[in-house]
Design a protein around this motif. Sequence first.
Motif, PDB file in Angstrom:
ATOM      1  N   ALA A   1      39.523 -24.995 -10.062  1.00  0.00           N
ATOM      2  CA  ALA A   1      38.577 -23.884  -9.967  1.00  0.00           C
ATOM      3  C   ALA A   1      39.268 -22.556 -10.241  1.00  0.00           C
ATOM      4  O   ALA A   1      38.749 -21.697 -10.939  1.00  0.00           O
ATOM      5  CB  ALA A   1      37.927 -23.860  -8.582  1.00  0.00           C
TER       6      ALA A   1
ATOM      7  N   ASP B   1      40.144 -22.462 -14.016  1.00  0.00           N
ATOM      8  CA  ASP B   1      39.013 -22.347 -14.930  1.00  0.00           C
ATOM      9  C   ASP B   1      38.138 -21.135 -14.660  1.00  0.00           C
ATOM     10  O   ASP B   1      37.471 -20.656 -15.558  1.00  0.00           O
ATOM     11  CB  ASP B   1      38.126 -23.597 -14.834  1.00  0.00           C
ATOM     12  CG  ASP B   1      38.888 -24.844 -15.257  1.00  0.00           C
ATOM     13  OD1 ASP B   1      39.886 -24.690 -15.978  1.00  0.00           O
ATOM     14  OD2 ASP B   1      38.481 -25.941 -14.858  1.00  0.00           O
ATOM     15  N   ALA B   2      38.119 -20.661 -13.398  1.00  0.00           N
ATOM     16  CA  ALA B   2      37.076 -19.689 -13.096  1.00  0.00           C
ATOM     17  C   ALA B   2      37.498 -18.517 -12.243  1.00  0.00           C
ATOM     18  O   ALA B   2      36.648 -17.732 -11.864  1.00  0.00           O
ATOM     19  CB  ALA B   2      35.926 -20.411 -12.395  1.00  0.00           C
TER      20      ALA B   2
ATOM     21  N   ALA C   1      32.745 -19.043  -7.426  1.00  0.00           N
ATOM     22  CA  ALA C   1      33.621 -18.851  -8.577  1.00  0.00           C
ATOM     23  C   ALA C   1      33.145 -17.640  -9.342  1.00  0.00           C
ATOM     24  O   ALA C   1      31.964 -17.338  -9.380  1.00  0.00           O
ATOM     25  CB  ALA C   1      33.603 -20.088  -9.469  1.00  0.00           C
TER      26      ALA C   1
ATOM     27  N   PRO D   1      32.836 -15.413 -12.978  1.00  0.00           N
ATOM     28  CA  PRO D   1      32.766 -15.701 -14.410  1.00  0.00           C
ATOM     29  C   PRO D   1      34.063 -15.327 -15.115  1.00  0.00           C
ATOM     30  O   PRO D   1      34.772 -14.415 -14.703  1.00  0.00           O
ATOM     31  CB  PRO D   1      31.601 -14.822 -14.879  1.00  0.00           C
ATOM     32  CG  PRO D   1      30.839 -14.491 -13.648  1.00  0.00           C
ATOM     33  CD  PRO D   1      31.837 -14.452 -12.547  1.00  0.00           C
TER      34      PRO D   1
ATOM     35  N   LYS E   1      31.487 -16.318 -19.781  1.00  0.00           N
ATOM     36  CA  LYS E   1      31.156 -17.732 -19.667  1.00  0.00           C
ATOM     37  C   LYS E   1      30.945 -18.073 -18.205  1.00  0.00           C
ATOM     38  O   LYS E   1      31.792 -17.796 -17.370  1.00  0.00           O
ATOM     39  CB  LYS E   1      32.285 -18.581 -20.251  1.00  0.00           C
ATOM     40  CG  LYS E   1      32.007 -20.082 -20.211  1.00  0.00           C
ATOM     41  CD  LYS E   1      33.113 -20.859 -20.902  1.00  0.00           C
ATOM     42  CE  LYS E   1      34.423 -20.755 -20.163  1.00  0.00           C
ATOM     43  NZ  LYS E   1      35.492 -21.575 -20.756  1.00  0.00           N
ATOM     44  N   LYS E   2      29.820 -18.667 -17.892  1.00  0.00           N
ATOM     45  CA  LYS E   2      29.499 -18.999 -16.515  1.00  0.00           C
ATOM     46  C   LYS E   2      30.236 -20.264 -16.102  1.00  0.00           C
ATOM     47  O   LYS E   2      30.199 -21.277 -16.788  1.00  0.00           O
ATOM     48  CB  LYS E   2      27.979 -19.198 -16.355  1.00  0.00           C
ATOM     49  CG  LYS E   2      27.540 -19.270 -14.907  1.00  0.00           C
ATOM     50  CD  LYS E   2      26.036 -19.315 -14.801  1.00  0.00           C
ATOM     51  CE  LYS E   2      25.589 -19.336 -13.344  1.00  0.00           C
ATOM     52  NZ  LYS E   2      24.117 -19.384 -13.221  1.00  0.00           N
ATOM     53  N   SER E   3      30.909 -20.190 -14.967  1.00  0.00           N
ATOM     54  CA  SER E   3      31.697 -21.326 -14.508  1.00  0.00           C
ATOM     55  C   SER E   3      30.890 -22.190 -13.556  1.00  0.00           C
ATOM     56  O   SER E   3      29.879 -21.770 -13.003  1.00  0.00           O
ATOM     57  CB  SER E   3      32.957 -20.831 -13.803  1.00  0.00           C
ATOM     58  OG  SER E   3      32.604 -19.977 -12.732  1.00  0.00           O
ATOM     59  N   LYS E   4      31.368 -23.392 -13.357  1.00  0.00           N
ATOM     60  CA  LYS E   4      30.714 -24.305 -12.430  1.00  0.00           C
ATOM     61  C   LYS E   4      31.028 -23.910 -10.993  1.00  0.00           C
ATOM     62  O   LYS E   4      32.118 -23.434 -10.707  1.00  0.00           O
ATOM     63  CB  LYS E   4      31.180 -25.736 -12.684  1.00  0.00           C
ATOM     64  CG  LYS E   4      30.626 -26.382 -13.939  1.00  0.00           C
ATOM     65  CD  LYS E   4      31.068 -27.837 -14.012  1.00  0.00           C
ATOM     66  CE  LYS E   4      30.481 -28.522 -15.240  1.00  0.00           C
ATOM     67  NZ  LYS E   4      30.892 -29.951 -15.288  1.00  0.00           N
TER      68      LYS E   4
ATOM     69  N   SER F   1      32.351 -24.307  -7.279  1.00  0.00           N
ATOM     70  CA  SER F   1      33.477 -25.082  -6.792  1.00  0.00           C
ATOM     71  C   SER F   1      33.430 -25.156  -5.270  1.00  0.00           C
ATOM     72  O   SER F   1      32.640 -24.468  -4.619  1.00  0.00           O
ATOM     73  CB  SER F   1      34.799 -24.451  -7.245  1.00  0.00           C
ATOM     74  OG  SER F   1      34.870 -23.111  -6.785  1.00  0.00           O
TER      75      SER F   1
END
Length: 307
Positions: free
Chosen positions: A150, A153-154, A162, A164, A173-176, A178
């Motif tokens: 996490a 990536d974010a 998280a 962006p 970019k929108k992150s997932k 976590s």
Amino acid sequence: MPVGISQPSNQIKLTNVSLVRMKKGKKRFEIACYKNKVLEWRSGVETDLDNVLQIPNVFLNVSKGATAPAADLQKAFPKMSTDDIILEILNKGEFQVGEKERNAQLERVHNEVIDIVAGKLIDPKSQRVYTTGMIEKALDQLSSKGGQSATKDAGLGASGTATPVEGENGEEKKSKPSWTGVVTTRSAKSQALEAMKALIAHQPIPVARARMRLRVTCPTPVLKQGVKSAPKAGDDDGEERAKGTVKDRILGYIEQVENQDVLGEEWEVVGFVEPGSFKQLGDFISTQTKGRAKVEVLDMAVVHETD
């Protein structure tokens, strides 16, 4: 003959006490709370103030039983009642938490989060709930790698959140979502919601939100009306007509219709809705039917129990 020992009449003997302090100007004010209760109050688990305070007074020194004079309180907390002052200190004051108390609180919040999540998520194929043990293992999988993947990536913020990051072309970019585990500073309900978002996003086990079961009733004349939408900017013609009828849009929010019928001049439909669509459906009915239709929740989470 035994000799009596006199004590100050305003001195109060307190045991098993947890002190919450707040400094205002040159004065330090204290309140006496029961152990294990301050964190529960601040997290929203405990809502009865009587279960938190040992004595509903403000002190200058709890151990000496010295209550704060009214003049000192008014000077430090202008225009506030004693009850409001106590809440101010309880919510914002400083207090020390022992390791044993902190661990007990963390375990309690953890168990509550697991229970909430287990009651809201299902296996999308069987429509059955998972055991709390399976939910706990799935969240452990996310938390064990959450701090690594996490953050990488974010740009991970607080637990379960998280931020962006910038994509290849410079766009955001929108992150997932976590998950990194529970904390004692936030309510179990809010953390459970973030845990569910992370489980649904990463699918360590197949999960989906349990659907809500609703009943919508609406007068039949209203059903045939065209959907009204807000006018475009600069348009003076008032409301515009959107495509479809009120009935079409209502059915569009319902994922699965259980039954529908017309009783006299009233149409009734019972069906299943994703929790995320419930507010949108309610807002649509409120604005488009002007209170003539209504939506009723029959079941907050429709699940099949495990064998």
